[in-house]
Design a protein around this motif. Sequence first.
Motif, PDB file in Angstrom:
ATOM      1  N   ALA A 153       0.741  -1.131   0.194  1.00 14.09           N
ATOM      2  CA  ALA A 153      -0.128   0.389   0.015  1.00 14.09           C
ATOM      3  C   ALA A 153       0.803   1.308  -0.121  1.00 14.09           C
ATOM      4  O   ALA A 153       1.791   0.834   0.526  1.00 14.09           O
ATOM      5  N   ILE A 154       0.372   1.893  -0.793  1.00 13.67           N
ATOM      6  CA  ILE A 154       1.304   3.325  -0.861  1.00 13.67           C
ATOM      7  C   ILE A 154       0.478   4.310  -0.144  1.00 13.67           C
ATOM      8  O   ILE A 154      -0.522   4.857  -1.416  1.00 13.67           O
ATOM      9  N   LEU A 155       0.666   5.191   0.677  1.00 17.67           N
ATOM     10  CA  LEU A 155      -0.629   5.769   1.060  1.00 17.67           C
ATOM     11  C   LEU A 155       0.051   7.651   0.835  1.00 17.67           C
ATOM     12  O   LEU A 155       0.923   8.182   1.028  1.00 17.67           O
ATOM     13  N   HIS A 156      -0.630   8.705   0.462  1.00 16.92           N
ATOM     14  CA  HIS A 156      -0.632   9.814   0.249  1.00 16.92           C
ATOM     15  C   HIS A 156      -0.651  10.412   0.343  1.00 16.92           C
ATOM     16  O   HIS A 156      -0.538  10.231   1.919  1.00 16.92           O
ATOM     17  N   CYS A 157      -0.260  12.167   0.844  1.00 17.05           N
ATOM     18  CA  CYS A 157      -0.583  12.917   1.280  1.00 17.05           C
ATOM     19  C   CYS A 157      -0.144  13.113   3.186  1.00 17.05           C
ATOM     20  O   CYS A 157      -1.217  13.357   4.118  1.00 17.05           O
ATOM     21  N   THR A 158       1.185  11.633   3.399  1.00 21.09           N
ATOM     22  CA  THR A 158       1.330  11.762   4.591  1.00 21.09           C
ATOM     23  C   THR A 158       2.272  13.317   5.168  1.00 21.09           C
ATOM     24  O   THR A 158       2.961  13.033   5.121  1.00 21.09           O
ATOM     25  N   GLY A 159       1.736  13.747   5.685  1.00 17.11           N
ATOM     26  CA  GLY A 159       1.955  14.949   6.209  1.00 17.11           C
ATOM     27  C   GLY A 159       1.663  15.990   5.411  1.00 17.11           C
ATOM     28  O   GLY A 159       1.565  17.508   5.886  1.00 17.11           O
ATOM     29  N   SER A 160       1.017  15.689   4.244  1.00 26.25           N
ATOM     30  CA  SER A 160       0.993  17.121   3.138  1.00 26.25           C
ATOM     31  C   SER A 160      -0.829  17.099   3.057  1.00 26.25           C
ATOM     32  O   SER A 160      -1.743  16.437   3.753  1.00 26.25           O
ATOM     33  N   ARG A 161      -1.017  18.148   2.759  1.00 26.84           N
ATOM     34  CA  ARG A 161      -3.059  18.530   2.929  1.00 26.84           C
ATOM     35  C   ARG A 161      -3.331  18.360   4.046  1.00 26.84           C
ATOM     36  O   ARG A 161      -4.553  18.073   4.099  1.00 26.84           O
ATOM     37  N   ASP A 162      -2.894  19.010   4.819  1.00 26.57           N
ATOM     38  CA  ASP A 162      -3.831  17.916   6.083  1.00 26.57           C
ATOM     39  C   ASP A 162      -3.158  18.854   7.683  1.00 26.57           C
ATOM     40  O   ASP A 162      -2.113  19.905   8.091  1.00 26.57           O
ATOM     41  N   GLU A 163      -4.283  19.473   7.956  1.00 25.59           N
ATOM     42  CA  GLU A 163      -4.341  20.643   8.721  1.00 25.59           C
ATOM     43  C   GLU A 163      -2.900  20.618  10.164  1.00 25.59           C
ATOM     44  O   GLU A 163      -3.352  21.994  10.866  1.00 25.59           O
ATOM     45  N   ASN A 164      -3.241  19.466  10.560  1.00 23.81           N
ATOM     46  CA  ASN A 164      -2.748  18.637  11.401  1.00 23.81           C
ATOM     47  C   ASN A 164      -0.584  19.034  11.295  1.00 23.81           C
ATOM     48  O   ASN A 164       0.015  18.708  12.674  1.00 23.81           O
ATOM     49  N   TYR A 165      -0.555  18.691  10.131  1.00 20.73           N
ATOM     50  CA  TYR A 165       0.820  19.005  10.133  1.00 20.73           C
ATOM     51  C   TYR A 165       1.009  19.485   8.968  1.00 20.73           C
ATOM     52  O   TYR A 165       1.276  20.950   9.335  1.00 20.73           O
ATOM     53  N   HIS A 166       0.857  19.903   7.421  1.00 18.84           N
ATOM     54  CA  HIS A 166       1.253  20.705   6.293  1.00 18.84           C
ATOM     55  C   HIS A 166       0.302  21.060   5.662  1.00 18.84           C
ATOM     56  O   HIS A 166      -0.407  19.487   5.720  1.00 18.84           O
ATOM     57  N   ARG A 167      -0.368  22.314   5.491  1.00 20.61           N
ATOM     58  CA  ARG A 167      -1.865  22.221   5.006  1.00 20.61           C
ATOM     59  C   ARG A 167      -1.481  22.359   3.466  1.00 20.61           C
ATOM     60  O   ARG A 167      -2.381  21.985   2.456  1.00 20.61           O
ATOM     61  N   TYR A 168      -0.161  22.878   2.538  1.00 18.43           N
ATOM     62  CA  TYR A 168       0.268  22.578   1.252  1.00 18.43           C
ATOM     63  C   TYR A 168       0.501  21.051   0.971  1.00 18.43           C
ATOM     64  O   TYR A 168       0.315  20.320   1.466  1.00 18.43           O
TER      65      TYR A 168
ATOM     66  N   ALA B  76      10.610  22.358   5.676  1.00 16.74           N
ATOM     67  CA  ALA B  76      11.881  23.637   5.183  1.00 16.74           C
ATOM     68  C   ALA B  76      12.893  22.963   6.046  1.00 16.74           C
ATOM     69  O   ALA B  76      12.071  21.807   6.586  1.00 16.74           O
ATOM     70  N   ARG B  77      13.651  23.152   5.251  1.00 12.99           N
ATOM     71  CA  ARG B  77      15.204  22.074   6.293  1.00 12.99           C
ATOM     72  C   ARG B  77      15.028  22.881   7.685  1.00 12.99           C
ATOM     73  O   ARG B  77      14.431  24.048   8.695  1.00 12.99           O
ATOM     74  N   ASP B  78      15.189  22.012   8.947  1.00 11.47           N
ATOM     75  CA  ASP B  78      14.921  23.043  10.631  1.00 11.47           C
ATOM     76  C   ASP B  78      15.708  23.839  10.602  1.00 11.47           C
ATOM     77  O   ASP B  78      15.414  23.985  11.610  1.00 11.47           O
ATOM     78  N   ASP B  79      17.098  23.741   9.629  1.00 10.89           N
ATOM     79  CA  ASP B  79      17.736  25.173  10.349  1.00 10.89           C
ATOM     80  C   ASP B  79      17.684  26.159   9.262  1.00 10.89           C
ATOM     81  O   ASP B  79      17.803  26.616   9.069  1.00 10.89           O
ATOM     82  N   ALA B  80      16.721  26.061   8.620  1.00 13.02           N
ATOM     83  CA  ALA B  80      15.611  27.098   7.542  1.00 13.02           C
ATOM     84  C   ALA B  80      16.146  28.713   7.895  1.00 13.02           C
ATOM     85  O   ALA B  80      15.965  29.401   7.395  1.00 13.02           O
TER      86      ALA B  80
ATOM     87  N   ALA C 192       4.816  31.454   5.734  1.00  9.05           N
ATOM     88  CA  ALA C 192       4.158  30.365   6.768  1.00  9.05           C
ATOM     89  C   ALA C 192       4.893  29.545   6.812  1.00  9.05           C
ATOM     90  O   ALA C 192       4.331  28.953   7.542  1.00  9.05           O
ATOM     91  N   ASP C 193       4.683  28.504   5.466  1.00 10.30           N
ATOM     92  CA  ASP C 193       4.309  26.998   5.117  1.00 10.30           C
ATOM     93  C   ASP C 193       6.676  26.632   5.441  1.00 10.30           C
ATOM     94  O   ASP C 193       7.094  25.375   5.770  1.00 10.30           O
ATOM     95  N   GLY C 194       7.431  27.709   6.194  1.00 10.67           N
ATOM     96  CA  GLY C 194       9.172  27.388   6.428  1.00 10.67           C
ATOM     97  C   GLY C 194       9.987  27.934   5.342  1.00 10.67           C
ATOM     98  O   GLY C 194      11.151  28.249   5.509  1.00 10.67           O
ATOM     99  N   PHE C 195       9.055  27.494   3.530  1.00 12.12           N
ATOM    100  CA  PHE C 195      10.383  27.796   3.079  1.00 12.12           C
ATOM    101  C   PHE C 195      10.268  29.451   2.927  1.00 12.12           C
ATOM    102  O   PHE C 195       9.850  30.208   3.118  1.00 12.12           O
ATOM    103  N   PHE C 196      11.833  29.842   1.733  1.00 12.59           N
ATOM    104  CA  PHE C 196      12.441  30.889   1.766  1.00 12.59           C
ATOM    105  C   PHE C 196      11.298  31.833   0.497  1.00 12.59           C
ATOM    106  O   PHE C 196      10.581  30.836  -0.411  1.00 12.59           O
ATOM    107  N   LEU C 197      10.897  32.438   1.330  1.00 10.52           N
ATOM    108  CA  LEU C 197      10.172  33.613   0.329  1.00 10.52           C
ATOM    109  C   LEU C 197      10.642  34.114  -1.024  1.00 10.52           C
ATOM    110  O   LEU C 197      11.997  34.770  -0.690  1.00 10.52           O
ATOM    111  N   GLU C 198       9.922  34.041  -2.361  1.00 11.70           N
ATOM    112  CA  GLU C 198      10.531  34.542  -3.393  1.00 11.70           C
ATOM    113  C   GLU C 198       9.984  36.274  -3.492  1.00 11.70           C
ATOM    114  O   GLU C 198       9.735  36.550  -2.627  1.00 11.70           O
TER     115      GLU C 198
END
Lengths: 323, 664
Positions: B384-399, B511-515, B528-534
């Motif tokens: 079984a391949i489980l999609h969106c583990t941690g993504s698209r999930d308001e408990n973890y990452h919304r994106y 985003a990396r822990d040291d971002a 807001a997602d922690g990634f660098f902003l363009e």
Amino acid sequence: MADEKLRVAMFWGAACGGCDVALLDIHEHILDVIEVADIIFWPCAMDFKFKDVEAMPDEHLDLTFYNGAIRNSENEHIAKLLRQKSKLMAAFGSCSHMGGIPGLGNFHDRKSIFETAYLNTKSTHNPDKVFPRTEFEVPEGKLTLPEIYDTVKTLNQTVPVDYFIPGCPPNPEQIWIVIQAVASGKLPPKGSTVGASDKALCDECPRKKTELKFKQFKRRHLVHPDPEVCFMEQGIVCLGAATRAGCGWRCIQSNMPCRGCYGPLPNARDQGAKMLTAIASHIDSEDPEEVERILDTLPDPAGYFYRFGLPLSLLHRRQRRNA
Amino acid sequence: MPKKIGVYICHCGSNIAGTVDVEAVAEFAKGLGGVTLAKDYKFMCSDPGQDMLKEDIRSSGLDGVVIAACSPLMHELTFRKAALEAGLNPFLVQIANIREQCSWVTEDRALATQKAKALVAGAVARALSHEPLEMRRVEVQPSALIVGGGIAGIQAALDLADAGVQVYMVEREPTIGGHMAMFDKTFPTLDCSACILTPKMTAVGSHPNIQLMAYSEVEEVSGYIGNFRVKVRRKAAYVDHDKCTGCGLCMEKCPYKVDSEFDQGLSKRRAIYVPFPQAVPNKPVIDRDACAYFKKGKCRVCEKVCEPGAIDFEQQDSIEEIETGAIIVSTGFQAMDMTAMPQLGYGKHAEVYSALEFERLNNAAGPTLGKIVTKDGREPTSVAILHCTGSRDENYHRYCSRVCCMYALKYAHLIKEKIPEAAVYQFYIDMRCFGKGYEEFYQRLQEEGVRFIRGKAAQVWSGKEYRAIATDDTGLEVDDAQLVVQAEDTLLGKLVRVPVDMIVLTPAFEARDDAEQVGKAFLLNRGADGFFLEQHPKLAPVSTTNDGVFIAGGCQGPKDIPDTVAQGSAAASKALSLITRREIEIEANTAYIDEELCSGCKNCLDICPYNAIDFDDEKNRAVLNEALCKACGTCAATCPSGAIRARHFADDQIFAEIEGVMSI
């Protein structure tokens, strides 16, 4: 100099009387003052009544030195009266210039000050909770007192002021220079600060400075500072860098840090904020918790940085709770 | 002479005019002191808008302009240029941001109009206190620093080096290659990841214009666009790489083994190691934490077997300083730690794998030489391949992590290829197959017999756990070695429980822990997602608000290899266009010290990040070197006497603006 002598007045508003004494501290020069000036009104030194002033024609006085802040209705009334009767109005000393020590009352309000003074201090016995009143009926008639205001104001926040002579009190040598300038008619443009330098006190201070870093703030009365070394380097906050020179660094010579009575520099709008940002730049830590700890060693920063200047500052006063 | 200010209220189509009564604001502006003319116009940034501005400057002799429009980040330069063309000093232009800070964030028309008036009043008050300033020109160092040697950094490095630019590449790990080096096949073309990556890695290692600094980290960044100074920590490898021939004998003989990071802990490596055989540089480093000599003071086997005598236990970290005109940050991403979702059983059940673990398991050069087997060596009959583990999930990452759907399809294909009879389940929310050839790949997989279950996996049980809780009468028979996935099949509208031998999770891109630290070092903002902003999500996708610093790849947000490579090239071209200018104009709003007011209090001496302030002992005055000043304003804020003035951000100008805003 014109044939006629200058007509001069000196009045105290909310003040300690030190300014009046400072005027006397020009010593034998007071005789020279008498040569060129008639003292028309000086309640501290001679007997005059307000009605004498009220009777004067407008602009009868050439110059009024007003010392003290505007703290009550009497201060305000006389300030307005003297303004009307004077060609030139000078704010004399820190209280009229910036609000001074009475200005610290702006961290509170009338109600809380009354409660402390007339109710809550340990030595007060006031079971009937009597507070000062502006009117009181007695068999002989009605007694009145001036009304204490909620907020202390500077003189210039009450009436237009032509010159500012800073200091708590002003340095007598500077007072003499100002009087000479008035007598000779060589006055700077109106609105100027006179009897003080445009540079900060550090310009004249002979103490050695190398590097500023605060690991801890120290209170003056708990240490013996090295008289040769900059107070700031010894962890004692000195307001000299944010304060006009001109006082003759009397405090520094007595091994006391500058407390800021000569007020902000020409380009600085808020003396306390300026000093605070300078000090913030030299806290010797990047760790927020340690910074917090270091700052905690500085008790009452608002009172420290705005000791003489709260009413003049951008803060002006503490926000009213029920406003 | 009183100043003549022109005020322009931009409609921005309906962006501003839809919420703000622009005519009323223009009318209001006419009544402000110093305002000679006030107009509203549909699009101030358009050619006719700019022409009107230029015409007014010339014909009315304006000596100050207020443009009430969008953020100064968008069009301040546009209007400064227009002013300059009309003969007005560009620093006499003030922007009132009535779009991002007003119309877009205020719903009530009356309130928005009132706010726009306040902002315009502030801008006019500020414009009245503006003074003309001259731009300064500085040379650009003809070199670029690339931080992070994944595929984004590799692509950027090669593009720049091929154009003749001196490139410094700093990589934290002992080798470049990044995540791509771990993959087996790439979707949707199924070409071998290593086959397409390693030639590029080798090219970086051997390019005469690239100085590769592997096993190194950026310690400190100072300077500014065109002239950055960067301190790089070269971590001690305890191997003299100049002497080392890369023969590999040390790694063979080293008696100590630890989990291989590259193989996700599915295999062991030695204490002296290169992460994988095609590493660039292909020279080993000693892992202090694993090395017996460093831990116990005994061993030194590697030293004994090393013929060229390259082992050097005395080696220390060293700091290298480089000067560079441009910086590309391509520090990549990390996969979310799946133990954060205990309901999925990762770390608890042996047969629950993260995506990177499965990549290694499936890789011909991986721990099983590409055989898909369970930890006890069985070939799974169902996965079984489980999609969106941690993504698209308001408990973890919304994106959305953007690549999981596609590599999940790739996994399904690879499993089917190797074990044709295996049942492969995809538990998905939505299939997002948006790239070139992706949808076709999805259709191909549907034809290959992969079972798609539209439902997000909620729970994974071991066989034993399942039997303990199962009260239903589905007749599901589960043995101890199996796992059960539970999900709500939203197409059927019912709960499904599927027993499988193996589960693959698709951890969210993070985003990396040291971002945060990296962001601070390079003055990058983070979303807001922690990634660098363009700088702009559409029109400046690899630029940042720190001029001269560009971003590329996974550090900017989740993306697949084609997008990452495109960004690498884009960043390289931005860097190249900066470097080839040779000389650039920089802001004129430097600080200066009024000698008449300086008392020599020395408060400003140690706080300048650019060391632009010196002290003249003879005069007892601070002296500012304007060539070094970067207009950060720190000294002006610090100066307790107000003797230091930040041009264009002087106290009186800021107070004027505040008072203007508060005046209505």
